[in-house]
Structures are given as C-alpha cells and as structure tokens.
Design an enzyme around this catalytic site. Structure first.
Site, PDB file in Angstrom:
ATOM      1  N   CYS A 133       0.836  -1.204   0.000  1.00  0.00           N
ATOM      2  CA  CYS A 133       0.000   0.000   0.000  1.00  0.00           C
ATOM      3  C   CYS A 133       0.869   1.251   0.000  1.00  0.00           C
ATOM      4  O   CYS A 133       1.412   1.639   1.035  1.00  0.00           O
ATOM      5  CB  CYS A 133      -0.925  -0.017   1.217  1.00  0.00           C
ATOM      6  N   CYS A 136      -0.473   4.086   2.220  1.00  0.00           N
ATOM      7  CA  CYS A 136      -0.331   3.822   3.653  1.00  0.00           C
ATOM      8  C   CYS A 136       1.096   4.084   4.127  1.00  0.00           C
ATOM      9  O   CYS A 136       1.309   4.633   5.211  1.00  0.00           O
ATOM     10  CB  CYS A 136      -0.688   2.368   3.967  1.00  0.00           C
ATOM     11  N   ASP A 137       2.077   3.669   3.320  1.00  0.00           N
ATOM     12  CA  ASP A 137       3.454   3.610   3.807  1.00  0.00           C
ATOM     13  C   ASP A 137       4.445   4.493   3.074  1.00  0.00           C
ATOM     14  O   ASP A 137       5.613   4.578   3.472  1.00  0.00           O
ATOM     15  CB  ASP A 137       3.953   2.159   3.724  1.00  0.00           C
TER      16      ASP A 137
END
Length: 318
Positions: A133, A136-137
């Site tokens: 992701c 997300c990261d």
C-alpha cells in the site's frame, strides 16, 4: 429478519446498499473490522470515476459512498463475517463477535486481496520495508531508494505516487513490455525518478532489521544480481476473496464467484455477488459500482417474488 445483508464495503457493496436502502430494505452492510472501504482505501487520486472532474482521493470517495448509503437507511457494522449458512430461504451470517444475522438475501461483495510474491524474505520483512500500500506507507520512505514490482496500472500508479517521497523508484517487471494503459505508462516513463528494470523478478529480499536490498533474477538468462534499496512495494494483482464460500457457491476457472450471465445471481437462490469478487478482468471502481447496481436490482426482483408469495399465504384478515 432482514431483507438483505451485504458483505463488503467497497464500491460494489456500498452501491448495492444505496439502491437497496432507497428501495426501503434497510440493508445491513458488513464492512470488516480492519479493511472497511475496500481496496480504494489504499488508492491515491481517482481520476476516472464519473462526477469528479478534478479527481478524488480513494478514501474520500468511499466515505462519500458510505454516507450516501447511511443517509437512505443502511446500517454499517465494523465486524467480520466468519461463517455463512446459505441453504434454505433464510440465510445466516455469523460474525467474529459471535453475533448471528439472518436475511432473505445475501450480496457477496468482498472484493479481492493483494497478491503476494511468495518468495523468501517477503513475509519476514512485511511492515519492515515490504508493503502492499503506497498511500499507507509511502511517507516512511522519504529520500530512500525503493522498488515497485508489477507492470499494470496499479504498479504505474504506485510508482508515480511514491516519487513524491522516494529519491529513486525502480519499477521491476518480469517482461519487456507493460500491461498498463497508455496514459499510465506515459506518466511513469516521463518521471525522472522512475527507472525501469526489465526482464527481472525478485528472487529474494534481504536485510537486517529493515530491508537493505533485493536479489534480482534475469527472466531471460537466469543470472542474478543484487540491488540495494530500502523498500519493496508489491503491485502484481489481486485474488478474489472467496474463502467464505468455497464449497457453497460455484466458482469460475479464475477463482471468482460464478454468476448467471450479466446478472448477479449465483448458484444458490437468494445469494448474489458483485464487484471484483466476480470480475477478473476489468476491476475498476466504476464497474464494481455498476455491478452493485445490478445486484441491488436482482435482489429487488427476488424479494418481490418471495414477499408476494408470503403475503398470499397469509390467512384472510391477518
């Protein structure tokens, strides 16, 4: 007893909920305890969903869909369906919390899950340099060299997005041409931070506490070489989430839930399916939403039949 339970909270699930709620069926949406909103929660800007000429972030789009469904009377629960009983006219869904919900119909809209590389180091370094992701990261890889694995639109999107943070993005693809759409390819090719690594696959992921590099295998001659980097983002596709219905619903050769033609009707009466869990080809937010519309209309026709039959069986004056 509910009229309809919808398992899944992506574009298909929420579109089904919007239509079913407007039809007066007060659907229950089982949104998941950890993955509510589906894969669009892990997507950056969505530019091709109709009605948003300036684009919209994936999580914002899903929030709007949920709000629209709830506005018309849908109920959303953040729990997981762990067991289904689909035989007979009453369908039962057992939740992770132990609660059991019953309905005349079930709409299965569980979407798909990111596909794994299945190599040494992948599981060990998940969350320590290996990610599925970018949104997300990506923030954690500022000014670092990283790799994206894949050749489709998702890989191009993730690689382009990650250039906002990373100093260098290697795009590793096992062939010498991409599957991605022309516009997504052009964006990636035009980005100076992206370097394409053709005819290569990751044979291993190495490091200490965090990822420090990968071992690349040439898909043409089998030779290997090391590539130093600090992050690996896997974007090689998804697998339909069908574990709950194995042995209960007919599946296709692709592993998706089989439906009757262009309908959402599955092999079990009263059970319908929509979105990526039935679609191995297109897998777009808008096609999933359209599939959710089909499911809601199929549910409406099915309910009209069984509710009319139930009313006809009532004794006079009841």
């Amino acid at each position: 007893m509910r009229h309809v339970i919808i398992i899944g909270s992506g574009p298909a699930g929420y579109t089904t909920a919007i239509y079913a709620a407007r039809g007066g069926h007060s659907p229950l949406v089982i949104a998941s305890s950890v993955e509510a909103g589906g894969e669009l929660m892990n997507t950056t800007e969505v530019e091709n969903f109709p009605g948003f000429p300036e684009g919209i972030m994936g999580p914002d789009l899903m929030t709007k869909m949920q709000e629209q469904a709830e506005k018309f009377g849908a109920e959303v629960v953040y729990d997981d369906a762990v067991e289904l009983s689909l035989d007979g006219p009453v369908k039962r869904v057992t939740m992770g919390s132990g609660a059991v919900h019953e309905a005349h119909t079930i709409v299965f809209a569980t979407g798909s899950a990111p596909r794994k590389l299945g190599i040494e180091g992948e599981k060990a370094y998940s969350g320590r340099g290996v990610s599925y992701c970018a949104t997300c990261d990506g923030f954690f890889f500022r000014e670092k060299a990283i790799a994206v694995v894949g050749g489709g639109d998702s890989a191009m999107e993730e690689a382009t997005f990650l250039t906002k943070f990373a100093s260098k993005v290697y795009l590793i693809h096992r062939r010498d041409e991409l599957r991605a759409s022309k516009i997504m390819q052009e964006r990636a090719f035009a980005n100076e931070k992206i370097e394409f690594v053709w005819n290569a696959e990751i044979a291993d992921i190495v490091g200490g506490d965090q990822v420090t590099g990968v071992v690349l295998r040439d898909t043409v001659d089998g030779s290997t070489r090391d590539l130093a980097l600090e992050g690996v983002f896997v974007a090689i596709g998804n697998d339909p989430r069908t574990h709950l219905v194995h042995g209960a619903l007919e599946l296709t050769e692709d592993g998706t839930v089989a439906v009757d033609g262009r309908s959402s009707r599955t092999s079990v009466p009263g059970v319908f399916a929509a979105g990526d869990v039935i679609d191995p080809t297109y897998r777009q937010a808008v096609t999933a939403a359209g599939s959710g519309t089909v499911a809601a209309l199929d549910v409406e026709h099915y309910l009209a039949g069984i509710l009319d039959d139930a009313a006809a069986e009532q004794p006079a004056g009841v």
